[in-house]
Design an enzyme around this catalytic site. Structure first.
Site, PDB file in Angstrom:
ATOM      1  N   LYS A 180       0.835  -1.196   0.000  1.00 19.18           N
ATOM      2  CA  LYS A 180       0.000   0.000   0.000  1.00 19.18           C
ATOM      3  C   LYS A 180       0.874   1.251   0.000  1.00 19.18           C
ATOM      4  CE  LYS A 180      -3.042   2.932   2.657  1.00 19.18           C
ATOM      5  NZ  LYS A 180      -2.249   4.084   2.139  1.00 19.18           N
ATOM      6  N   GLU A 183      -1.439   7.688  -0.110  1.00 21.56           N
ATOM      7  CA  GLU A 183      -2.434   8.233  -1.039  1.00 21.56           C
ATOM      8  C   GLU A 183      -1.917   9.449  -1.797  1.00 21.56           C
ATOM      9  OE1 GLU A 183      -6.791   7.672  -1.150  1.00 21.56           O
ATOM     10  OE2 GLU A 183      -6.555   8.463   0.877  1.00 21.56           O
ATOM     11  N   GLY A 233       6.179   5.479   8.848  1.00 22.82           N
ATOM     12  CA  GLY A 233       5.268   6.609   8.966  1.00 22.82           C
ATOM     13  C   GLY A 233       5.333   7.207  10.356  1.00 22.82           C
ATOM     14  N   GLY A 238       1.897   4.219  13.852  1.00 24.98           N
ATOM     15  CA  GLY A 238       2.618   3.008  14.223  1.00 24.98           C
ATOM     16  C   GLY A 238       1.989   2.313  15.421  1.00 24.98           C
ATOM     17  N   GLU A 255       9.249   1.781  11.261  1.00 25.79           N
ATOM     18  CA  GLU A 255      10.202   2.900  11.207  1.00 25.79           C
ATOM     19  C   GLU A 255       9.382   4.165  11.329  1.00 25.79           C
ATOM     20  OE1 GLU A 255      12.055   6.013   9.997  1.00 25.79           O
ATOM     21  OE2 GLU A 255      12.243   5.015   8.061  1.00 25.79           O
ATOM     22  N   CYS A 289      12.536  11.584   8.014  1.00 23.61           N
ATOM     23  CA  CYS A 289      12.360  11.153   9.402  1.00 23.61           C
ATOM     24  C   CYS A 289      13.623  11.337  10.227  1.00 23.61           C
ATOM     25  CB  CYS A 289      11.904   9.703   9.441  1.00 23.61           C
ATOM     26  SG  CYS A 289      12.955   8.580   8.495  1.00 23.61           S
ATOM     27  N   GLU A 390       7.727  16.143  16.474  1.00 25.93           N
ATOM     28  CA  GLU A 390       8.211  16.080  15.092  1.00 25.93           C
ATOM     29  C   GLU A 390       7.379  17.007  14.212  1.00 25.93           C
ATOM     30  OE1 GLU A 390       9.742  12.668  12.071  1.00 25.93           O
ATOM     31  OE2 GLU A 390       7.721  12.375  12.881  1.00 25.93           O
TER      32      GLU A 390
END
Length: 496
Positions: A180, A183, A233, A238, A255, A289, A390
């Protein structure tokens, strides 16, 4: 090579067939540098996602892929790499259109994708497994086997490269895949699967499903027919993946986020430290990230560093990724741009000093895209949200420290532990400090360079497991102990 500027009609790939969503639901994909519509992507339903999972399950159980020799699988991986090379310019241009990153960044991503496939093609041909001398007349051995059906969920910041970091080792290990993409950035996902089909990977081994995370991602994570989830992500998502995966205790590799420290001592090479500190946060428009989003500077050079850093940050040229003079590209989506701008406002309200940047760029033809000035905050404290959370954009905080111990304390004063760096010409001190930084990816006198041979992943809330290197292959393998009795006779434990 030019790219067709007409709207691309994307499709999913399930059990060897290209499909649209049965309900006709679509996601409109736009170029973040222009807001032009560049593609329409199907949004799968739960039932369509389950069809892809069933196809992957059947293909795995048949042994059509896991039953191949490592030499045969390696040949497929090398053919995929060759095809990526053939389509290099097309993939680069599509990645720039889809994500908004610089062409130079996309070129690196596509080149690294071929390296990754070739690396794992070679790795599975090397000796593996162990044998042990054990008591009695027994031969003990350990072998590695594929996990089974792997669900791969990929982010929007490195659409092609992050896909390859998962797909290459998953295929190398003998797994079948339900994949996947994000989007916002599904175009190169379809192109990559086209390549995988083109080289003849058997039907059902590779399945591509597009759609909403709450539908497609959730279905993959919850399914008892999926043996493993590899997700890259946000930390919040997560956590939800972990909860969903608990249903059948599937293997997980996560991750997640980062808030990485970049520690600069007074004895560092000054211009090198400034240069990497800029690169550490503004590469990829900060949508990385592992970005060095917290710069920690020794007190004696703090003012000098800030002055030089801000001087250079103000000179950075922001613009469309295909423009040769652009040094920072677009933010990947309007949603992400607004989230970044919101954090900048939070920083101002918290009392931090906005030393440069802070605004959306609306001049010089940039008003149709999602562009933000390189932004830096000074006079920050560790309790501020812009220091703790973040932001995932071109926004950095610059703090001062007085001692080595304080630098380490500030570096580890975060829920995350993905990356970090130390700049110092004292080698012993640099190594001493970096060993105490609680992070999985670290540098001394550099920031960002990484290699397919080395593991990628973090401590604490930055995730579980590792991508790349031998560790990335092991993530997609189960380890089995086999004991062979060399003295075939009754055990005689019970009388009679």
């Amino acid at each position: 090579m030019s790219v067709d500027t007409s709207v691309l009609e994307l499709k999913m790939f399930v059990n060897g067939e290209w499909k649209t969503a049965k309900n006709g639901d679509e996601n409109i994909v736009i170029n973040p540098a222009t807001q032009e519509v560049i593609a329409r992507a199907p949004r799968a339903t739960k039932e369509e996602t389950e069809e892809a999972i069933a196809a992957a399950r059947a293909a795995f159980e048949s042994g059509i892929w896991s039953g191949l020799t490592t030499h045969e699988r390696a040949q497929y991986l090398n053919k995929i790499a060759d095809k990526i090379d053939e389509k290099f310019e097309e993939l680069v241009n599509l990645e720039v259109m889809d994500n908004g990153k610089l062409k130079a960044e996309a070129e690196f991503d596509v080149a690294d994708a071929t390296t990754c496939f070739r690396y794992y093609a070679g790795l599975i041909l090397t000796p593996e497994g162990e044998t042990y001398q054990v008591p009695e007349n027994v031969q003990a051995m350990v072998v590695r086997e594929p996990v089974g059906v792997a669900g791969l969920i990929v982010p929007w910041n490195f659409p092609l490269l992050m896909s390859v970091w998962k797909i290459a080792p998953a295929l190398a290990a003998g797994n079948t895949i339900v994949y996947k993409p994000a989007e916002a950035t599904p175009i190169t996902a379809m192109k990559l699967v086209e390549i995988i089909e083109e080289v003849g990977v058997p039907q059902g081994v590779m399945n591509l499903v597009m759609g909403r995370g709450a539908v497609v991602g959730q279905t993959i994570a919850e399914s008892h027919d999926v043996d493993m989830i590899s997700f890259t992500g946000s930390t919040n998502v997560g956590r939800e993946i972990m909860k969903a995966a608990a249903g059948n205790l599937k293997k997980i590799s996560l991750e997640l986020g980062g808030k990485s420290p970049n520690i600069i001592f007074a004895d560092a090479d000054f211009e090198t430290a400034v240069d990497y500190a800029l690169f550490g946060i503004f590469f990829g428009a900060g949508q990385v990230c592992s970005s060095g989003s917290r710069i920690l500077v020794e007190e004696s050079i703090y003012d000098q560093f800030v002055e030089r850093y801000i001087e250079r940050a103000k000179q950075i040229k922001v613009g469309p990724g295909m423009n040769e003079d652009s040094q920072v590209g677009a933010i990947a989506s309007e949603q992400q741009m607004n989230a970044i701008l919101n954090y900048i406002e939070i920083g101002k309200q918290e009392g931090a000093t906005l030393a440069c940047g802070g605004s959306r760029l609306l001049t010089d033809g940039l008003d149709q895209g999602f562009f933000i000035e390189p932004t830096a905050f000074t006079n920050v404290t560790s309790d501020m949200r812009i220091v703790k959370e973040e932001i995932f954009g071109p926004v950095v905080t610059i703090q001062k420290f007085k001692s080595e111990d304080e630098a380490i304390q500030l570096a580890n004063e975060t829920d995350f532990g993905l990356a970090g760096a130390v700049f110092s010409n004292d080698g012993a001190k640099a190594l001493r400090v970096i060993k105490q930084v609680r992070a999985g990816i670290t540098w001394i006198n550099a920031y960002h360079p990484t290699y397919v041979e080395a593991p990628w992943g973090g401590y604490k809330q930055s995730g579980i497991g590792r991508s790349l290197g031998t560790y990335g292959l092991e993530d997609f393998q189960e380890i089995k102990q086999i004991n062979i009795n060399l003295n075939v006779e009754p055990v005689s434990w019970f009388p009679g």
